[in-house]
Write a protein that holds these residues in place. Structure first.
Motif, PDB file in Angstrom:
ATOM      1  N   LYS A  73       0.813  -1.222   0.000  1.00  0.00           N
ATOM      2  CA  LYS A  73       0.000   0.000   0.000  1.00  0.00           C
ATOM      3  C   LYS A  73       0.849   1.275   0.000  1.00  0.00           C
ATOM      4  CE  LYS A  73      -3.837  -2.317   0.563  1.00  0.00           C
ATOM      5  NZ  LYS A  73      -4.947  -2.354  -0.328  1.00  0.00           N
ATOM      6  N   ILE A  74       2.161   1.148  -0.275  1.00  0.00           N
ATOM      7  CA  ILE A  74       3.018   2.332  -0.319  1.00  0.00           C
ATOM      8  C   ILE A  74       2.689   3.154  -1.567  1.00  0.00           C
ATOM      9  CG2 ILE A  74       5.387   3.165  -0.573  1.00  0.00           C
ATOM     10  CD1 ILE A  74       6.297   0.720   1.023  1.00  0.00           C
ATOM     11  N   VAL A 104      12.742  10.168  -4.877  1.00  0.00           N
ATOM     12  CA  VAL A 104      11.366   9.721  -4.631  1.00  0.00           C
ATOM     13  C   VAL A 104      11.066   8.587  -5.594  1.00  0.00           C
ATOM     14  CG1 VAL A 104       8.918  10.350  -4.684  1.00  0.00           C
ATOM     15  CG2 VAL A 104      10.601  11.995  -3.878  1.00  0.00           C
ATOM     16  N   ILE A 105      10.463   7.526  -5.065  1.00  0.00           N
ATOM     17  CA  ILE A 105      10.068   6.362  -5.858  1.00  0.00           C
ATOM     18  C   ILE A 105       8.575   6.118  -5.623  1.00  0.00           C
ATOM     19  CG2 ILE A 105      10.384   3.877  -6.210  1.00  0.00           C
ATOM     20  CD1 ILE A 105      13.222   4.239  -5.041  1.00  0.00           C
ATOM     21  N   ALA A 106       7.840   5.915  -6.698  1.00  0.00           N
ATOM     22  CA  ALA A 106       6.422   5.569  -6.576  1.00  0.00           C
ATOM     23  C   ALA A 106       6.324   4.116  -6.131  1.00  0.00           C
ATOM     24  CB  ALA A 106       5.707   5.775  -7.898  1.00  0.00           C
ATOM     25  N   GLY A 107       5.462   3.859  -5.150  1.00  0.00           N
ATOM     26  CA  GLY A 107       5.260   2.502  -4.653  1.00  0.00           C
ATOM     27  C   GLY A 107       4.186   1.771  -5.434  1.00  0.00           C
ATOM     28  N   PRO A 108       3.842   0.560  -4.987  1.00  0.00           N
ATOM     29  CA  PRO A 108       2.816  -0.235  -5.677  1.00  0.00           C
ATOM     30  C   PRO A 108       1.460   0.461  -5.768  1.00  0.00           C
ATOM     31  CG  PRO A 108       3.980  -1.576  -4.054  1.00  0.00           C
ATOM     32  CD  PRO A 108       4.440  -0.166  -3.876  1.00  0.00           C
ATOM     33  N   ALA A 109       1.135   1.311  -4.784  1.00  0.00           N
ATOM     34  CA  ALA A 109      -0.147   2.017  -4.790  1.00  0.00           C
ATOM     35  C   ALA A 109      -0.020   3.432  -5.356  1.00  0.00           C
ATOM     36  CB  ALA A 109      -0.717   2.073  -3.371  1.00  0.00           C
ATOM     37  N   GLY A 110       1.146   3.776  -5.891  1.00  0.00           N
ATOM     38  CA  GLY A 110       1.386   5.129  -6.385  1.00  0.00           C
ATOM     39  C   GLY A 110       1.557   5.170  -7.879  1.00  0.00           C
ATOM     40  N   THR A 135       9.661  22.672   5.969  1.00  0.00           N
ATOM     41  CA  THR A 135       9.287  23.105   4.625  1.00  0.00           C
ATOM     42  C   THR A 135       8.497  21.988   3.955  1.00  0.00           C
ATOM     43  OG1 THR A 135      11.299  24.423   4.450  1.00  0.00           O
ATOM     44  CG2 THR A 135      10.182  23.865   2.387  1.00  0.00           C
ATOM     45  N   GLN A 136       7.350  22.321   3.394  1.00  0.00           N
ATOM     46  CA  GLN A 136       6.578  21.361   2.614  1.00  0.00           C
ATOM     47  C   GLN A 136       7.092  21.454   1.183  1.00  0.00           C
ATOM     48  OE1 GLN A 136       4.535  19.181   3.977  1.00  0.00           O
ATOM     49  NE2 GLN A 136       4.758  20.107   5.989  1.00  0.00           N
ATOM     50  N   TYR A 137       7.913  20.489   0.790  1.00  0.00           N
ATOM     51  CA  TYR A 137       8.644  20.561  -0.473  1.00  0.00           C
ATOM     52  C   TYR A 137       7.995  19.655  -1.522  1.00  0.00           C
ATOM     53  CZ  TYR A 137      12.667  20.755  -3.603  1.00  0.00           C
ATOM     54  OH  TYR A 137      13.482  20.950  -4.679  1.00  0.00           O
ATOM     55  N   PRO A 138       7.428  20.233  -2.598  1.00  0.00           N
ATOM     56  CA  PRO A 138       6.780  19.413  -3.633  1.00  0.00           C
ATOM     57  C   PRO A 138       7.803  18.823  -4.608  1.00  0.00           C
ATOM     58  CG  PRO A 138       6.531  21.733  -4.152  1.00  0.00           C
ATOM     59  CD  PRO A 138       7.267  21.665  -2.840  1.00  0.00           C
ATOM     60  N   VAL A 139       7.614  17.550  -4.927  1.00  0.00           N
ATOM     61  CA  VAL A 139       8.460  16.862  -5.914  1.00  0.00           C
ATOM     62  C   VAL A 139       7.534  16.177  -6.904  1.00  0.00           C
ATOM     63  CG1 VAL A 139      10.192  15.069  -6.296  1.00  0.00           C
ATOM     64  CG2 VAL A 139      10.317  16.492  -4.248  1.00  0.00           C
ATOM     65  N   GLU A 140       7.795  16.379  -8.187  1.00  0.00           N
ATOM     66  CA  GLU A 140       6.986  15.790  -9.258  1.00  0.00           C
ATOM     67  C   GLU A 140       7.598  14.465  -9.702  1.00  0.00           C
ATOM     68  OE1 GLU A 140       3.785  15.535 -11.733  1.00  0.00           O
ATOM     69  OE2 GLU A 140       4.151  17.185 -10.362  1.00  0.00           O
ATOM     70  N   VAL A 141       6.807  13.393  -9.626  1.00  0.00           N
ATOM     71  CA  VAL A 141       7.225  12.089 -10.152  1.00  0.00           C
ATOM     72  C   VAL A 141       6.645  11.985 -11.561  1.00  0.00           C
ATOM     73  CG1 VAL A 141       7.129   9.583  -9.867  1.00  0.00           C
ATOM     74  CG2 VAL A 141       7.266  11.065  -7.843  1.00  0.00           C
ATOM     75  N   PRO A 142       7.518  11.928 -12.587  1.00  0.00           N
ATOM     76  CA  PRO A 142       7.043  11.944 -13.968  1.00  0.00           C
ATOM     77  C   PRO A 142       6.282  10.667 -14.360  1.00  0.00           C
ATOM     78  CG  PRO A 142       9.448  12.200 -13.870  1.00  0.00           C
ATOM     79  CD  PRO A 142       8.963  11.915 -12.496  1.00  0.00           C
ATOM     80  N   THR A 143       5.416  10.809 -15.332  1.00  0.00           N
ATOM     81  CA  THR A 143       4.661   9.685 -15.873  1.00  0.00           C
ATOM     82  C   THR A 143       5.604   8.699 -16.551  1.00  0.00           C
ATOM     83  OG1 THR A 143       2.800  11.148 -16.267  1.00  0.00           O
ATOM     84  CG2 THR A 143       2.784   9.048 -17.437  1.00  0.00           C
ATOM     85  N   GLY A 144       5.388   7.426 -16.306  1.00  0.00           N
ATOM     86  CA  GLY A 144       6.154   6.377 -16.967  1.00  0.00           C
ATOM     87  C   GLY A 144       7.525   6.109 -16.375  1.00  0.00           C
ATOM     88  N   VAL A 145       7.958   6.922 -15.422  1.00  0.00           N
ATOM     89  CA  VAL A 145       9.287   6.724 -14.837  1.00  0.00           C
ATOM     90  C   VAL A 145       9.175   6.070 -13.467  1.00  0.00           C
ATOM     91  CG1 VAL A 145      11.386   7.890 -14.063  1.00  0.00           C
ATOM     92  CG2 VAL A 145      10.209   8.690 -16.099  1.00  0.00           C
ATOM     93  N   GLY A 146       8.341   6.616 -12.600  1.00  0.00           N
ATOM     94  CA  GLY A 146       8.142   6.040 -11.279  1.00  0.00           C
ATOM     95  C   GLY A 146       9.195   6.433 -10.267  1.00  0.00           C
ATOM     96  N   THR A 147      10.238   7.103 -10.689  1.00  0.00           N
ATOM     97  CA  THR A 147      11.272   7.557  -9.760  1.00  0.00           C
ATOM     98  C   THR A 147      11.855   8.870 -10.258  1.00  0.00           C
ATOM     99  OG1 THR A 147      13.311   6.957  -8.610  1.00  0.00           O
ATOM    100  CG2 THR A 147      13.123   6.264 -10.883  1.00  0.00           C
ATOM    101  N   THR A 148      12.281   9.696  -9.318  1.00  0.00           N
ATOM    102  CA  THR A 148      12.920  10.962  -9.677  1.00  0.00           C
ATOM    103  C   THR A 148      13.857  11.393  -8.564  1.00  0.00           C
ATOM    104  OG1 THR A 148      12.521  13.179 -10.538  1.00  0.00           O
ATOM    105  CG2 THR A 148      11.145  12.488  -8.717  1.00  0.00           C
ATOM    106  N   GLN A 149      14.872  12.132  -8.938  1.00  0.00           N
ATOM    107  CA  GLN A 149      15.778  12.707  -7.956  1.00  0.00           C
ATOM    108  C   GLN A 149      15.421  14.176  -7.777  1.00  0.00           C
ATOM    109  OE1 GLN A 149      19.921  11.957  -8.569  1.00  0.00           O
ATOM    110  NE2 GLN A 149      19.598   9.799  -8.972  1.00  0.00           N
ATOM    111  N   PHE A 150      15.781  14.722  -6.617  1.00  0.00           N
ATOM    112  CA  PHE A 150      15.510  16.132  -6.355  1.00  0.00           C
ATOM    113  C   PHE A 150      16.650  16.735  -5.550  1.00  0.00           C
ATOM    114  CE2 PHE A 150      13.691  13.865  -2.770  1.00  0.00           C
ATOM    115  CZ  PHE A 150      14.051  14.633  -1.670  1.00  0.00           C
ATOM    116  N   ILE A 151      16.727  18.047  -5.599  1.00  0.00           N
ATOM    117  CA  ILE A 151      17.689  18.815  -4.818  1.00  0.00           C
ATOM    118  C   ILE A 151      16.889  19.795  -3.961  1.00  0.00           C
ATOM    119  CG2 ILE A 151      19.616  20.442  -4.861  1.00  0.00           C
ATOM    120  CD1 ILE A 151      20.420  17.772  -5.992  1.00  0.00           C
TER     121      ILE A 151
END
Length: 183
Positions: A73-74, A104-110, A135-151
């Motif tokens: 359920k992650i 950030v990595i999208a889980g099975p429920a993400g 700080t509430q820091y927004p990070v966009e996980v792109p479509t079709g990738v499921g993972t992204t890095q951020f600074i």
């Protein structure tokens, strides 16, 4: 005779160039009237506090509604990895900029979308909290990738002058209440 003069001029011009390269910049700028403006504070790393990631706060997970600690359920899982910092000292305070690399990595429920990460930067002298901000820091996980890095970059972290000799700075995920800045 012309050869001797040109060799001397070449030698003198080389000395002028070398002398210009060795000039120490004392900071500050010259205003329109030709007088020195306020000096620019120097960047100092020797007295810049270390940045620490604690094991318990370097990872963050969000779960689907009603689920907790169920790996199926992650929705998203995030982690913080590397840090760096820069300090500027002025007469009364040390001003830091902290930079943290994460993933950030999208889980099975993400899936694709925006995840908001609660990242806290706190500084302590061991007994007292010198600075703390969430700080509430927004990070966009792109479509079709499921993972992204951020600074993540936090600027204007102000600590009392001389705090670099004894302070420690912590960065991590924090789901607790947002504490105000302390000085």
């Amino acid at each position: 005779m012309f050869g001797k003069v040109s060799v001397r001029l070449l030698g003198i011009s080389l000395l002028v160039v070398i002398a210009g390269c060795n000039k120490t910049d004392t900071g500050g700028a010259i205003d329109a009237g030709g007088s020195a403006a306020t000096p620019t504070p120097a960047v100092i790393q020797g007295a810049c506090p270390q940045v620490y990631l604690l094991d318990g706060t370097a990872n963050y997970r969000t779960y689907a509604k009603g689920a907790k600690d169920d790996p199926t359920k992650i929705v998203y899982q995030a982690s913080l990895a590397d840090t760096t910092r820069q300090c500027v000292q002025n007469e009364s305070q040390l001003v830091m900029t902290v930079v943290v690399q994460g993933r950030v990595i999208a889980g099975p429920a993400g899936g694709a979308g925006t995840v908001t990460l609660p990242i806290r930067v706190a500084a302590t002298d061991g007994k007292n909290t010198l600075y703390s901000e969430l700080t509430q820091y927004p990070v966009e996980v792109p479509t079709g990738v499921g993972t992204t890095q951020f600074i993540f970059t936090k600027t204007q972290i102000t600590l009392p002058g001389g705090a670099g000799d004894f302070a420690k700075v912590y960065v991590g995920f924090d789901e607790g209440p947002a504490a105000g800045k302390k000085k």
